[in-house]
Design an enzyme around this catalytic site. Structure first.
Site, PDB file in Angstrom:
ATOM      1  N   ARG A  13       0.821  -1.213   0.000  1.00 28.17           N
ATOM      2  CA  ARG A  13       0.000   0.000   0.000  1.00 28.17           C
ATOM      3  C   ARG A  13       0.861   1.271   0.000  1.00 28.17           C
ATOM      4  NH1 ARG A  13      -5.218   1.283   0.636  1.00 28.17           N
ATOM      5  NH2 ARG A  13      -5.590   3.389   1.430  1.00 28.17           N
ATOM      6  N   THR A  25      -5.542  13.294   4.058  1.00 28.72           N
ATOM      7  CA  THR A  25      -6.928  13.139   3.614  1.00 28.72           C
ATOM      8  C   THR A  25      -7.693  12.207   4.546  1.00 28.72           C
ATOM      9  OG1 THR A  25      -6.236  13.420   1.310  1.00 28.72           O
ATOM     10  CG2 THR A  25      -8.409  12.454   1.703  1.00 28.72           C
ATOM     11  N   HIS A 188      -8.917   7.555   7.925  1.00 29.56           N
ATOM     12  CA  HIS A 188      -7.816   8.230   7.230  1.00 29.56           C
ATOM     13  C   HIS A 188      -7.570   7.480   5.929  1.00 29.56           C
ATOM     14  CE1 HIS A 188      -4.162  10.372   6.389  1.00 29.56           C
ATOM     15  NE2 HIS A 188      -4.196  11.011   7.544  1.00 29.56           N
ATOM     16  N   HIS A 189      -7.593   8.218   4.825  1.00 30.30           N
ATOM     17  CA  HIS A 189      -7.473   7.599   3.506  1.00 30.30           C
ATOM     18  C   HIS A 189      -6.103   6.955   3.291  1.00 30.30           C
ATOM     19  CE1 HIS A 189      -8.938   6.593  -0.311  1.00 30.30           C
ATOM     20  NE2 HIS A 189      -9.401   7.763  -0.739  1.00 30.30           N
ATOM     21  N   ALA A 190      -5.125   7.320   4.099  1.00 31.63           N
ATOM     22  CA  ALA A 190      -3.799   6.713   3.963  1.00 31.63           C
ATOM     23  C   ALA A 190      -3.837   5.213   4.224  1.00 31.63           C
ATOM     24  CB  ALA A 190      -2.809   7.386   4.915  1.00 31.63           C
TER      25      ALA A 190
END
Length: 215
Positions: A13, A25, A188-190
């Site tokens: 990822r 983000t 959290h989009h991370a």
């Protein structure tokens, strides 16, 4: 509490993490969860709804590594073997709340009893965080029982790089002979994409429907 380090260079990822982490983000999604059978069963058994919902939330979170992925106090990326709930409790007299954490347990009865013990000891303390120390492996859960909502969003200055989920529950309501409760999930989009948000909501609805299996 075991924190397992993720080696970013070898992580599948990596590209997504770096992109969304640099942008910081985050996003929220809210879904109405059908608790018709769940509420009836909880009432028959004499349990409270709030801790029962917390238990179900933690079952989903601890089943999926993606919801346990974060950054520890040493600024290392990784995931915890288990997370514990850090939940809000409202004080009617002061009109403020406290945050109490309880050890997660796969057994509902054990968790419920631990919750009740923590509540008895700490609910009347006029502190924001009366039970100390707070372990790193906790996630925030809160309930706003006075209003149902169709969306909910927290605006956080994320200087601490907080990556774990934040869950907010609203007031249950009736519609077409069904009982629903809004559940807001902030991610959290991370570490979590739309797929993972859907995974959480679908698995949460499933465990709520299967309350007979664990209560």
């Amino acid at each position: 509490m075991t924190f397992n380090i993720i080696k970013l260079e070898n992580w599948d990822r990596k590209e997504y993490f770096e992109h969304y982490f640099n942008q910081q983000t985050t996003y929220s999604i809210t879904k109405e969860i059908d608790i018709t059978l769940f509420k009836d069963m909880i009432k028959k058994k004499g349990y409270e709804i709030y801790p029962s919902l917390i238990y179900a939330i933690m079952e989903v979170v601890n089943k999926n590594k993606v919801f346990r992925t974060g950054i520890n106090s040493e600024n290392k990326l990784g995931y915890w073997d288990k997370l514990n709930p850090l939940y809000t409790v409202f004080n009617k007299q002061t009109e403020k709340f406290t945050n109490i954490w309880t050890e997660s347990d796969n057994n509902f009865t054990s968790f419920y009893n631990n919750y009740k013990n923590d509540l008895l000891e700490y609910k009347d303390k006029e502190e924001m965080f009366p039970k100390k120390p707070i372990p790193e492996n906790t996630i925030p859960i809160s309930m706003i029982p006075w209003i149902d909502f169709s969306s909910f969003n927290l605006n956080i200055g994320n200087n601490s790089n907080f990556l774990l989920p934040i869950i907010t529950i609203g007031k249950f309501y009736s519609e077409n002979n069904k009982i629903y409760i809004p559940v807001a999930l902030q991610l959290h989009h991370a570490v979590c994409d739309g797929y993972h948000a859907s995974l959480f909501m679908n698995e949460f609805q499933d465990i709520i429907h299967k309350v007979d299996d664990w209560i």
